[in-house]
Scaffold this active site. Structure first.
Site, mmCIF file in Angstrom:
data_model
loop_
_atom_site.group_PDB
_atom_site.id
_atom_site.type_symbol
_atom_site.label_atom_id
_atom_site.label_comp_id
_atom_site.label_asym_id
_atom_site.label_seq_id
_atom_site.Cartn_x
_atom_site.Cartn_y
_atom_site.Cartn_z
ATOM 1 C CG ASP A 172 -2.075 -1.049 0.955
ATOM 2 O OD1 ASP A 172 -2.572 -1.125 -0.178
ATOM 3 O OD2 ASP A 172 -2.418 -1.782 1.900
ATOM 4 C CG ASP A 230 -7.378 -4.181 -2.757
ATOM 5 O OD1 ASP A 230 -7.695 -5.233 -3.331
ATOM 6 O OD2 ASP A 230 -7.824 -3.870 -1.644
ATOM 7 N N GLY A 266 -7.566 -18.383 -6.902
ATOM 8 C CA GLY A 266 -8.113 -17.148 -6.349
ATOM 9 C C GLY A 266 -8.772 -17.403 -5.007
ATOM 10 C CB THR A 270 -12.792 -13.613 -1.034
ATOM 11 O OG1 THR A 270 -13.098 -12.214 -1.030
ATOM 12 C CG2 THR A 270 -13.356 -14.266 0.214
ATOM 13 N NE ARG A 288 -12.596 -0.977 -0.073
ATOM 14 C CZ ARG A 288 -13.237 -1.459 0.981
ATOM 15 N NH1 ARG A 288 -14.540 -1.315 1.096
ATOM 16 N NH2 ARG A 288 -12.595 -2.094 1.943
ATOM 17 C CD1 TRP A 323 -9.740 -2.332 -4.264
ATOM 18 C CD2 TRP A 323 -9.510 -0.155 -4.699
ATOM 19 N NE1 TRP A 323 -9.740 -1.661 -3.057
ATOM 20 C CE2 TRP A 323 -9.591 -0.328 -3.295
ATOM 21 C CE3 TRP A 323 -9.353 1.147 -5.206
ATOM 22 C CZ2 TRP A 323 -9.529 0.746 -2.390
ATOM 23 C CZ3 TRP A 323 -9.297 2.217 -4.303
ATOM 24 C CH2 TRP A 323 -9.377 2.002 -2.928
HETATM 25 N N1 GLY Z 1 -7.220 -1.878 0.036
HETATM 26 C C1 GLY Z 1 -7.948 -2.379 1.140
HETATM 27 C C2 GLY Z 1 -9.391 -2.164 1.030
HETATM 28 O O1 GLY Z 1 -9.890 -1.728 0.006
HETATM 29 O O2 GLY Z 1 -10.074 -2.425 2.025
#
Ligand code: GLY
Length: 402
Positions: free
Chosen positions: A119, A180, A238, A240, A252, A256
């Site tokens: 991040d 993300d 994959g 989650t 989300r 992203w």
């Molecule tokens: N990047 C972490 C989230 O979207 O919660």
């Protein structure tokens, strides 16, 4: 794999256009909230999410972290909002506050405080690349380049992936990417432009190609995370982390992807990233309920009793506005622009704190991580940031920090 394009099955955004009046009113509300938080959150950072619709000073999460300190993955969303406020108002009070944050982000990367995750892209793009682009601040540039170098230490050359979380030798996290990360790649693309060294861009592009190939399913939904063998590069499976099920589509994550693929297009010129973003966008819009805001997992619809995630819709709105610039499909540009503006208007009218003077958030009703019961039905910093970015995009021809 041939990823299906569902096309657009909803008429909602074909005719509706957002009113210009709403943009000014929403911007005024957002600026008022940002301005009144400056005193509390210039020398201390707010927490990831609100508690009963209010942000409080960031809590330490690990030994050695300070209350209000610069740790975790979300502090830069607040700094980014301050830079956006500075851009639209030219009021020096915002610049002064954001410059205090530059010192904090510089210290953080020098001391490597909570930096061992991917991040760094979110953190340094919005706090320091933004500062450098807007004001030429050299300390911000130095910090962002150090962050890019540190992010490169998570890159597995053979597999062409950046590991998201954890120690690189942690058997539970080794070789794991998450969708993300597409938003973390612009730090690397920018670092290549800023230094002339192509290695950052090469790594970002390989990672984006792997996400393109493996993290998107055949029906244009997405996995949240995907495991690779870092030694051989073999794609494994994959899984989650924040979604409902391994085979469902975390809202989300999809957002992203809608935004992240066009950012890789911007730096590589590979138009396949645009086509992929369109497929993801159609999947997302086709599952957006009538009030314009998605449930936290796209498996859910109105009769589910589950919570909405306003942050997913604010991210998707920004992604649609970026996508609109590059689509080659006739009529799509206006459709994506309309959809983004309508989502932002729906967020303002139905999900903002416009009638809540007691709240210091911009948006309500986000979900951080339902499986961990984190920030459920609360505001969150990234939702607020992308909502503000979306409003700025509607107001002016915005030069991206990303
Ligand atoms: N990047 C972490 C989230 O979207 O919660």
């Amino acid at each position: 794999m041939n990823v299906v394009n569902e096309g657009i099955k909803t008429d909602k955004y074909k005719t509706v256009s957002a009113s210009l009046e709403f943009i000014d009113e929403a911007m005024e509300h957002a600026l008022e909230k940002i301005s009144s938080s400056l005193e509390d959150f210039t020398h201390a950072f707010p927490d990831d999410t609100t508690v009963e619709n209010r942000y409080y000073i960031r809590k330490p999460e690990k030994p050695g972290q300070d209350r209000g300190g610069n740790h975790g993955w979300t502090t830069s969303f607040w700094t980014g909002m301050i830079w956006l406020a500075y851009e639209v108002t030219a009021d020096e009070k915002y610049r002064r506050a954001a410059e205090v944050h530059i010192d904090s982000f510089h210290d953080r990367i020098v001391q490597k405080i909570d930096c061992d995750h991917h991040d760094l892209g979110f953190l340094y793009t919005l706090s320091c690349v933004s500062a450098y682009k807007l004001t030429g601040n050299e300390k911000a540039k130095e910090a962002a380049l150090m962050a890019a170098d540190h992010l490169m230490s998570r890159y597995f050359e053979k597999a062409g992936i950046i590991q998201a979380w954890g120690d690189l030798n942690d058997p539970l996290q080794r070789g794991r990417i998450i969708i993300d990360c597409l938003m973390n790649l612009p730090l690397l693309y920018w670092a290549s432009e800023a230094t002339g060294d192509k290695k950052y861009k090469a790594a970002a592009e390989k990672h984006a190609n792997n996400a393109y190939r493996w993290i998107v399913r055949e029906d244009a939904s997405t996995f949240h995370t995907y495991f690779f063998d870092p030694e051989t590069g073999d794609a494994r499976y994959g899984k989650t982390h924040q979604g409902y099920r391994d085979d469902s589509c975390w809202a989300r994550g999809q957002a992203w992807g809608i935004y992240g693929f066009p950012l890789s297009y911007k730096y590589t010129g590979n138009h396949e990233f645009i086509q992929m973003s369109e497929k993801l966008a159609h999947y997302f819009l086709n599952r957006t309920p009538a009030d314009g805001v998605v449930y936290w997992d796209l498996a859910f619809s109105d009769d589910s009793g589950e919570e909405k995630d306003s942050s997913s819709s604010s991210i998707a709105a920004c992604g649609l506005l970026e996508l609109a610039k590059y689509t080659e499909i006739k009529d799509s540009q206006r459709y994506y622009e309309r959809a983004a503006a309508a989502i932002l208007q729906d967020l303002y009218t139905g999900y903002s704190t416009r009638n809540m003077p007691e709240s210091n958030a911009l948006l309500l009703h986000g979900v951080y991580a339902k499986p961990e019961n984190l920030g459920v039905d609360e505001g969150n910093l990234w939702g607020d940031y992308y909502y503000m970015e979306g409003l700025v995009r509607l107001k002016k021809n915005w030069n991206l920090y990303w």
